[in-house]
Design an enzyme around this catalytic site. Structure first.
Site, PDB file in Angstrom:
ATOM      1  N   ASP A 206       0.863  -1.179   0.000  1.00 42.72           N
ATOM      2  CA  ASP A 206       0.000   0.000   0.000  1.00 42.72           C
ATOM      3  C   ASP A 206       0.903   1.233   0.000  1.00 42.72           C
ATOM      4  O   ASP A 206       2.115   1.127  -0.173  1.00 42.72           O
ATOM      5  CB  ASP A 206      -0.955  -0.011   1.197  1.00 42.72           C
ATOM      6  CG  ASP A 206      -2.331   0.549   0.843  1.00 42.72           C
ATOM      7  OD1 ASP A 206      -2.401   1.745   0.495  1.00 42.72           O
ATOM      8  OD2 ASP A 206      -3.316  -0.206   0.884  1.00 42.72           O
ATOM      9  N   HIS A 280      -2.939   3.177  -4.557  1.00 41.14           N
ATOM     10  CA  HIS A 280      -2.321   2.662  -3.320  1.00 41.14           C
ATOM     11  C   HIS A 280      -0.888   2.193  -3.562  1.00 41.14           C
ATOM     12  O   HIS A 280      -0.434   1.233  -2.939  1.00 41.14           O
ATOM     13  CB  HIS A 280      -3.159   1.517  -2.747  1.00 41.14           C
ATOM     14  CG  HIS A 280      -4.444   1.967  -2.132  1.00 41.14           C
ATOM     15  ND1 HIS A 280      -4.526   2.508  -0.864  1.00 41.14           N
ATOM     16  CD2 HIS A 280      -5.719   1.967  -2.607  1.00 41.14           C
ATOM     17  CE1 HIS A 280      -5.789   2.815  -0.585  1.00 41.14           C
ATOM     18  NE2 HIS A 280      -6.532   2.509  -1.629  1.00 41.14           N
ATOM     19  N   GLU A 347     -10.054   2.552  -4.955  1.00 36.36           N
ATOM     20  CA  GLU A 347      -9.738   3.934  -4.560  1.00 36.36           C
ATOM     21  C   GLU A 347      -8.600   4.562  -5.373  1.00 36.36           C
ATOM     22  O   GLU A 347      -7.768   5.286  -4.840  1.00 36.36           O
ATOM     23  CB  GLU A 347      -9.399   3.989  -3.069  1.00 36.36           C
ATOM     24  CG  GLU A 347     -10.530   3.554  -2.174  1.00 36.36           C
ATOM     25  CD  GLU A 347     -10.171   3.559  -0.700  1.00 36.36           C
ATOM     26  OE1 GLU A 347     -11.061   3.801   0.127  1.00 36.36           O
ATOM     27  OE2 GLU A 347      -8.990   3.320  -0.378  1.00 36.36           O
ATOM     28  N   TRP A 413     -16.947  -4.515  -1.241  1.00 28.53           N
ATOM     29  CA  TRP A 413     -16.709  -3.860   0.049  1.00 28.53           C
ATOM     30  C   TRP A 413     -17.551  -2.600   0.246  1.00 28.53           C
ATOM     31  O   TRP A 413     -17.857  -2.230   1.381  1.00 28.53           O
ATOM     32  CB  TRP A 413     -15.222  -3.527   0.212  1.00 28.53           C
ATOM     33  CG  TRP A 413     -14.727  -2.353  -0.582  1.00 28.53           C
ATOM     34  CD1 TRP A 413     -14.280  -2.367  -1.864  1.00 28.53           C
ATOM     35  CD2 TRP A 413     -14.607  -1.000  -0.133  1.00 28.53           C
ATOM     36  NE1 TRP A 413     -13.889  -1.113  -2.262  1.00 28.53           N
ATOM     37  CE2 TRP A 413     -14.080  -0.246  -1.201  1.00 28.53           C
ATOM     38  CE3 TRP A 413     -14.893  -0.350   1.070  1.00 28.53           C
ATOM     39  CZ2 TRP A 413     -13.826   1.124  -1.115  1.00 28.53           C
ATOM     40  CZ3 TRP A 413     -14.646   1.015   1.163  1.00 28.53           C
ATOM     41  CH2 TRP A 413     -14.117   1.731   0.080  1.00 28.53           C
ATOM     42  N   TYR A 438     -15.862  -4.601   8.288  1.00 22.72           N
ATOM     43  CA  TYR A 438     -14.616  -3.849   8.450  1.00 22.72           C
ATOM     44  C   TYR A 438     -14.265  -3.758   9.928  1.00 22.72           C
ATOM     45  O   TYR A 438     -14.829  -2.974  10.688  1.00 22.72           O
ATOM     46  CB  TYR A 438     -14.748  -2.469   7.803  1.00 22.72           C
ATOM     47  CG  TYR A 438     -14.276  -2.467   6.359  1.00 22.72           C
ATOM     48  CD1 TYR A 438     -14.531  -3.550   5.529  1.00 22.72           C
ATOM     49  CD2 TYR A 438     -13.568  -1.396   5.829  1.00 22.72           C
ATOM     50  CE1 TYR A 438     -14.101  -3.573   4.218  1.00 22.72           C
ATOM     51  CE2 TYR A 438     -13.126  -1.402   4.510  1.00 22.72           C
ATOM     52  CZ  TYR A 438     -13.392  -2.492   3.705  1.00 22.72           C
ATOM     53  OH  TYR A 438     -12.957  -2.524   2.408  1.00 22.72           O
TER      54      TYR A 438
END
Length: 631
Positions: A206, A280, A347, A413, A438
C-alpha cells in the site's frame, strides 16, 4: 421386611444420586459452547477422559493432523499422545471410504462416547475442523501454553454432524500500514483456523509500505518497506522531512513467506496475497518513481494527508508499469499455491492520468473514452497476466467501473451492490461490505474506544447475511470475510482487540446454517470462548458490554437530548451529568435524556446482576453536540 425395603430403597437412592453426580461431573450437564454453531448436536450421558495413555488412531497419512492435536494438548497436560494404527479405545481419525455428499469436503461427524471418540470426514480438512470442535469441548484450561495442574481432561459425550455453509470464510490482515512480524502472522492464522475460517487474505502492499521481497526488484523492500517513524492520529501526521531517517517498517523475505504458507497449509488455510494496484502504490513509486505519471520523487507515506495532492498510482500509459507487474506476479505465483491473486483496484485517484501524455496516448490508441475505461484497461491486462501465471484474479468492487475483466472475481466492500452487480454478470463474488465486515471500525462508543472512525458493533457483524435475496443464482456468492485495515492498529495486541469477538460472529455467519443462528445463544457461547481466550492470553474487546451514546439534534423548541443504546438486554445503564462517577446507586437509564443546563460532562457505566461489567465512559457535552451536528 419393612426394614429391608427401606435399606434397599435407601441404597437405590444413593446409587441414583451418585450416578447423577457422576453424570454431572462427566459431562451430561456440561454445556456445549461451540463457535461456530454446528449443524446438529446430539447430547448424551457421560464423558470421555483423555489420559496420557490415550492413543490417536489414524492412518499414517494423517500424521500432520494428529501431531497438531497432540501439540495442543501437550502444553497444558504434559501428555505425549502417540499415534497408533489400531486401538479399540482412543481417538479415531478416519477418512470415509465412501464419499458422504452431505458433509462435502470440509464437513465431519464427531462422535464422543465414554470409551472412545470417532471422527470421520470425506477429506482431511473435515478432520481438522472436527479437531477444533473437540478442543472447544475440552475444559478452557486446554488453551494454556504452560502445564496446568488438573486431574481430568474430559470431553462430554455428544454426537456432532457439521459442515460449512460457504467455502470462502476469511479474515484479511493489512500489514502495510503497520508491519507485524512473522510470528504474529502465524498466530493470526492459528486464531482464525480455530474458528473454522479457511482464508487468510494478506494485504501486502500500500502507500505506507511494501512488505514482500521481490528478488528481481530489490528496491521495493530496501526503499519501499521503510518510512519515517510517527505516532499520533492517522491523517494528522507531519510528512517526512527532507533527509529524515526512515527506520520504521519491515518486510517478509521469500523464505519467510514459504514458511508462513506451509504453516497455513498445515491448518487448511489458503493465503491470498494482495498487491494493490494501480492506486495505493506510493511505496512502490518511492522505489521506482519512473512508474508514475509525474516522475516523483516520492516518500513512503507516514500517515499524512496526500490523496489527490500526490501521485500514488502506476501509470497505465507507461509500458514499464506492466513489465514491473509481470515481474511481481511471476514471483508471487511461485510463492503462493492458492489459485487466486488479489490485485486491489480500489480507490485509485485518476486525476494525474488526465494530464499525463502517456495516458492520453494510451486512451487514443485503445479508443478509451474515460479514465474509468483506462483503469478497466489496466485491470484487464492484469487479469491476462494473472491467468498467464496459472492463477485467477480477484479485485475490489471498483474493478466493475469502466467494464469488468472477463473472468474476475469481485470482492464487494462498498456495501453489497457491487457483489450483486457482479453476480448478475455471472461473476463469482466474495461479500465483505464495510458496514458488516470492516474490523478497523469502532465497536463501541468512541468515547470509550481507541481512535478510529465509523461504527461496526458485534451485533451488526452477527446479523450480516452474505446472500442477497434478489439473486437467482446464489451459488455465485463464494462466502465472505472480515477485513482488518491497520491505519489505527499499531500493535499485534491491538489487532487482536479489533478482531475478537467480532470475528467470532463472522465465523458463525460464514460457517453455520442461517436458521441455526441466534443472537442470545451466540452471546452465551461467545462468553465461554472469551474465557478460553483469557487462558490463552489472547486480547479481545469487551465493547459489547458498553452502552453507546446516540445524540438527538436540538431544535429551537427542544434542548439537546441523548439516547443510550445497549447490545445486550440484561445490562443496566447508570449515568451522571454532574462530573461524578456513576455506580448502581446513580440514576438508572430508562428513556431519552435531556441534557441539564450547564452540564459539561456525561458519564455512564453498565452493570449486570448488580456488578459492573462495562467501562466507565466519559464524554464532554461539546463532543456529544459535535456528533449530532448541533452547535
Amino acid at each position: 421386611m419393612l426394614k429391608k425395603i427401606l435399606i434397599l430403597a435407601t441404597g437405590m437412592l444413593l446409587q441414583l444420586l451418585s450416578s447423577f453426580a457422576a453424570n454431572t461431573e462427566n459431562g451430561k450437564n456440561q454445556e456445549i459452547n461451540l463457535i461456530p454453531i454446528p449443524v446438529k448436536v446430539e447430547n448424551r450421558t457421560g464423558s470421555f477422559n483423555i489420559t496420557s495413555a490415550t492413543k490417536l488412531v489414524a492412518d499414517a497419512s494423517l500424521k500432520g493432523i494428529t501431531d497438531l492435536f497432540a501439540a495442543v494438548l501437550h502444553a497444558p497436560t504434559g501428555y505425549q499422545l502417540r499415534q497408533a494404527e489400531s486401538d479399540n479405545s482412543g481417538i479415531h481419525f478416519t477418512i470415509n471410504s465412501t464419499y458422504n455428499p452431505t458433509l462435502g469436503n470440509e464437513g465431519y461427524i464427531l462422535d464422543v462416547t465414554p470409551t472412545r471418540i470417532d471422527i470421520s470426514s470425506n477429506k482431511p480438512a473435515g478432520l481438522f475442523y472436527a479437531m477444533q470442535s473437540l478442543i472447544q469441548l475440552l475444559p478452557k484450561e486446554v488453551e494454556s501454553s504452560v502445564k496446568v495442574e488438573q486431574e481430568n481432561w474430559t470431553v462430554p459425550c455428544v454426537k456432532i454432524t457439521d459442515y460449512p455453509r460457504f467455502g470462502w470464510r476469511g479474515l484479511m490482515l493489512d500489514v502495510s500500514r503497520h508491519y507485524f512480524p512473522k510470528e504474529s502472522v502465524k498466530k493470526y492464522i492459528d486464531q482464525l483456523a480455530k474458528y473454522k475460517m479457511n482464508v487468510f487474505h494478506w494485504h501486502l502492499t500500500d502507500d505506507q509500505g511494501w512488505r514482500i521481497e521481490i528478488k528481481s526488484l530489490p528496491e521495493l523492500t530496501s526503499i519501499g518497506a521503510w518510512r519515517a517513524p510517527r505516532m499520533g492520529t492517522w491523517w494528522t501526521r507531519e510528512p517526512r522531512a527532507k533527509n529524515e531517517p526512515v527506520s520504521y517498517g519491515g518486510f517478509y523475505t521469500q523464505d519467510d513467506v514459504k514458511e508462513i504458507v506451509k504453516y497455513a497449509q498445515d491448518r487448511f488455510v489458503t493465503i491470498i496475497p494482495e498487491i494493490d494496484v494501480p492506486g495505493h502504490s506510493l511505496a512502490a513509486l518511492a522505489a521506482y518513481p519512473n512508474l508514475s505519471c509525474t516522475g516523483g520523487p516520492f516518500n513512503v507515506n507516514v500517515g499524512n494527508v496526500f490523496y489527490t495532492k500526490e501521485d500514488n498510482a502506476l501509470c497505465p500509459g507507461n509500458e514499464q508499469s506492466f513489465a514491473f507487474m509481470d515481474k511481481v506476479l511471476t514471483e508471487l505465483a511461485t510463492l503462493f499455491p492458492a489459485q487466486y491473486i488479489h490485485i486491489g483496484g480500489d480507490e485509485c485517484y485518476k486525476g494525474f492520468w488526465k494530464n499525463c501524455p502517456k495516458c492520453k496516448k494510451r486512451m487514443t490508441d485503445e479508443k478509451l473514452k474515460t479514465v474509468e475505461e483506462l483503469q478497466s484497461y489496466f485491470i484487464k491486462r492484469m487479469e491476462k497476466m494473472v491467468i498467464s501465471k496459472g492463477k485467477k484474479m480477484i479485485g475490489w468492487d471498483e474493478i466493475l467501473e469502466g467494464g469488468l475483466a472477463p473472468e474476475a472475481t469481485v470482492m464487494s466492500w462498498r456495501g453489497i451492490q457491487g457483489g450483486v452487480n457482479a453476480a448478475k454478470m455471472n461473476h463469482p463474488v466474495i461479500m465483505t461490505p464495510d458496514h458488516n465486515c470492516y474490523l478497523d471500525l469502532y465497536q463501541g462508543d468512541p468515547a470509550g474506544e481507541p481512535p478510529t472512525y465509523s461504527m461496526l458493533t458485534l451485533r451488526t457483524c452477527y446479523n450480516f447475511e452474505p446472500v442477497p435475496a434478489e439473486l437467482t443464482d446464489q451459488s455465485l456468492i463464494l462466502g465472505g470475510q472480515g477485513n482488518l485495515w491497520t491505519e489505527s492498529v499499531p500493535t499485534y495486541r491491538h489487532a487482536e482487540y479489533m478482531t475478537w469477538p467480532r470475528a467470532f460472529a463472522l465465523s458463525e455467519v460464514f460457517w453455520s446454517q442461517k436458521t441455526s443462528r441466534n443472537w442470545e445463544g451466540f452471546i452465551h457461547r461467545m462468553e465461554a470462548n472469551l474465557a478460553r481466550y483469557d487462558v490463552a492470553n489472547v486480547n479481545y474487546a469487551r465493547s459489547v458490554y458498553d452502552a453507546t451514546i446516540r445524540p438527538i439534534k436540538k431544535s429551537a423548541d427542544k434542548p439537546m437530548q441523548i439516547t443510550l443504546v445497549k447490545e445486550l438486554d440484561d445490562l443496566d445503564i447508570y449515568y451522571t451529568f454532574d462530573g461524578t462517577f456513576p455506580d448502581r446507586f446513580s440514576s438508572k437509564y430508562t428513556d431519552t435524556l435531556n441534557i441539564p443546563k450547564g452540564a459539561d460532562t456525561f458519564r455512564m457505566i453498565t452493570y449486570r446482576n448488580n456488578q459492573p461489567v462495562g467501562k466507565m465512559i466519559t464524554a464532554s457535552i461539546k463532543e456529544i453536540e459535535k456528533r449530532s451536528g448541533s452547535k
